[in-house]
Design a protein around this motif. Structure first.
Motif, PDB file in Angstrom:
ATOM      1  N   SER A  77       0.106  56.731   6.689  1.00 10.33           N
ATOM      2  CA  SER A  77      -1.120  55.327   6.017  1.00 10.33           C
ATOM      3  C   SER A  77      -1.111  55.198   4.848  1.00 10.33           C
ATOM      4  N   ASP A 117       1.447  52.970   1.685  1.00  9.54           N
ATOM      5  CA  ASP A 117       0.440  52.182   0.601  1.00  9.54           C
ATOM      6  C   ASP A 117      -0.049  52.812  -0.623  1.00  9.54           C
ATOM      7  N   THR A 148      -3.906  50.467   8.105  1.00 10.89           N
ATOM      8  CA  THR A 148      -3.641  50.054   7.318  1.00 10.89           C
ATOM      9  C   THR A 148      -5.372  50.422   6.661  1.00 10.89           C
ATOM     10  N   ARG A 181      -9.759  55.323   1.563  1.00 14.03           N
ATOM     11  CA  ARG A 181      -8.400  55.939   0.993  1.00 14.03           C
ATOM     12  C   ARG A 181     -10.167  56.662   0.161  1.00 14.03           C
TER      13      ARG A 181
END
Length: 336
Positions: free
Chosen positions: A280, A284, A311, A317
């Motif tokens: 992911s 993304d 997500t 992240r």
């Protein structure tokens, strides 16, 4: 940019490849192990499951299995899955002879390779034809002329490059930007993962500026980011394979281990697998059109398909960005 395609499977997002009109699934299927570690029956199951999930982008190369991967894919197209449901991509420029890779991106070699690929694939055209590697031995204009001829003859619908650095991509894209027949460079396929972020310095900015899509190969850090090597080397893994052992070995080091541990921690907190977190993260990332996974088995593919429902939260992240920052390792003098 996400797009919707009528008639495609549920749950899969599609994106345009660069500024072209070609839409592909944001998860691509790689075939490097086909004909080597993956036989025809397993490949059929993988391809069917991928397309049933809405996947469209299937990537191969003339050198994979010395042509066996293309031959298996050609056998399955039209039978296991309809040819029109697949965005078929292949590559030329590398051959395998006497145990060594031979690079040849001359116009003669590229076009001969394309013809051989089409024969093995059982089709009269590929949707995306890519120069597999940059070689200074052939003038860039000559390489681009081969791409022009492939499009002009109808053997390729779109063209791209692979493993091109930032300036190499800029040179190729600039040479092709005014192509009268629409043979612009639409993609650069490069290695990109939490264990290899080298493309962020030049390739991603160049691709963005030039309107070129980025296809990320080995988004799972050659399998290391799945966590399978945290306690040793499984006997059925690529690292244990005589053919692919060297391919994985470079990521089995202390720096990589710290990143893998962080991925595993994030996965535990999110209630998903390390694979889903790592995939992911790449899929993304801004500028990435699709992440290409080279599943050897149907179970491995399913694990990647499960990431479609994941997500990453912004804070996760950011934490992964920090722990995998190449400058951190370089500053500490740790082997990368």
């Amino acid at each position: 940019m996400a797009v919707s395609l009528p008639g495609m499977g549920p749950g899969m997002e599609y994106r345009h490849l660069g500024r072209s009109g070609l839409a592909v699934s944001r998860l691509g299927l790689g075939t490097m192990t086909w004909g080597v570690d993956t036989d025809t029956d397993e490949a059929a199951q993988i391809l069917a499951a991928f397309c049933d999930a809405g996947g469209t982008l299937v990537d191969t190369a003339a050198v994979y299995g010395d042509g066996k991967a293309e031959a298996i894919l050609g056998e399955l197209l039209g039978g296991t899955v309809p040819r029109e449901d697949v965005v078929l991509a292949t590559k030329a420029g590398i051959s395998h002879r006497n145990g060594h890779n031979l690079l040849d991106t001359s116009r003669r070699a590229l076009l001969d390779s394309l013809d051989a690929s089409l024969t093995r694939l059982g089709t009269d055209h590929v949707d995306l034809w890519q120069v597999h590697v940059y070689s200074s031995a052939t003038p860039a204009a000559e390489v681009m002329s081969a791409l022009e001829q492939a499009v002009a003859s109808g053997r390729a619908r779109y063209v791209g490059v692979s493993n091109y650095g930032g300036w190499q991509l800029a040179q190729a894209a600039t040479l092709q930007q005014n192509s009268a027949i629409g043979a612009q460079i639409v993609s650069d396929q490069v290695e990109y993962s939490l264990l290899n972020r080298n493309v962020e310095s030049e390739v991603l900015p160049a691709a963005h500026a030039l309107g070129v899509g980025v296809l990320a190969w080995s988004p799972l850090g050659r399998g290391v980011l799945t966590g399978k090597y945290r306690t040793g080397t499984p006997v059925d893994s690529r690292a244990a394979s005589s053919r692919f052992g060297g391919f994985v070995e470079g990521y089995l080091n202390p720096t990589a281990r710290a990143v893998v541990d962080a991925v595993a921690t994030a996965a535990s907190g999110l209630g998903c697998s390390p694979l889903e977190v790592a995939l992911s993260w790449v899929r993304d990332h801004a500028g990435v059109t699709a992440a290409i996974v080279g599943a050897r088995t149907r179970n491995q593919l399913q694990a990647s398909l499960n990431a479609e429902g994941v997500t990453l939260p912004a804070e996760i992240r950011a934490a992964l960005d920090d722990v995998s920052d190449p400058r951190r390792a370089a500053g500490a003098g740790v082997e990368q």
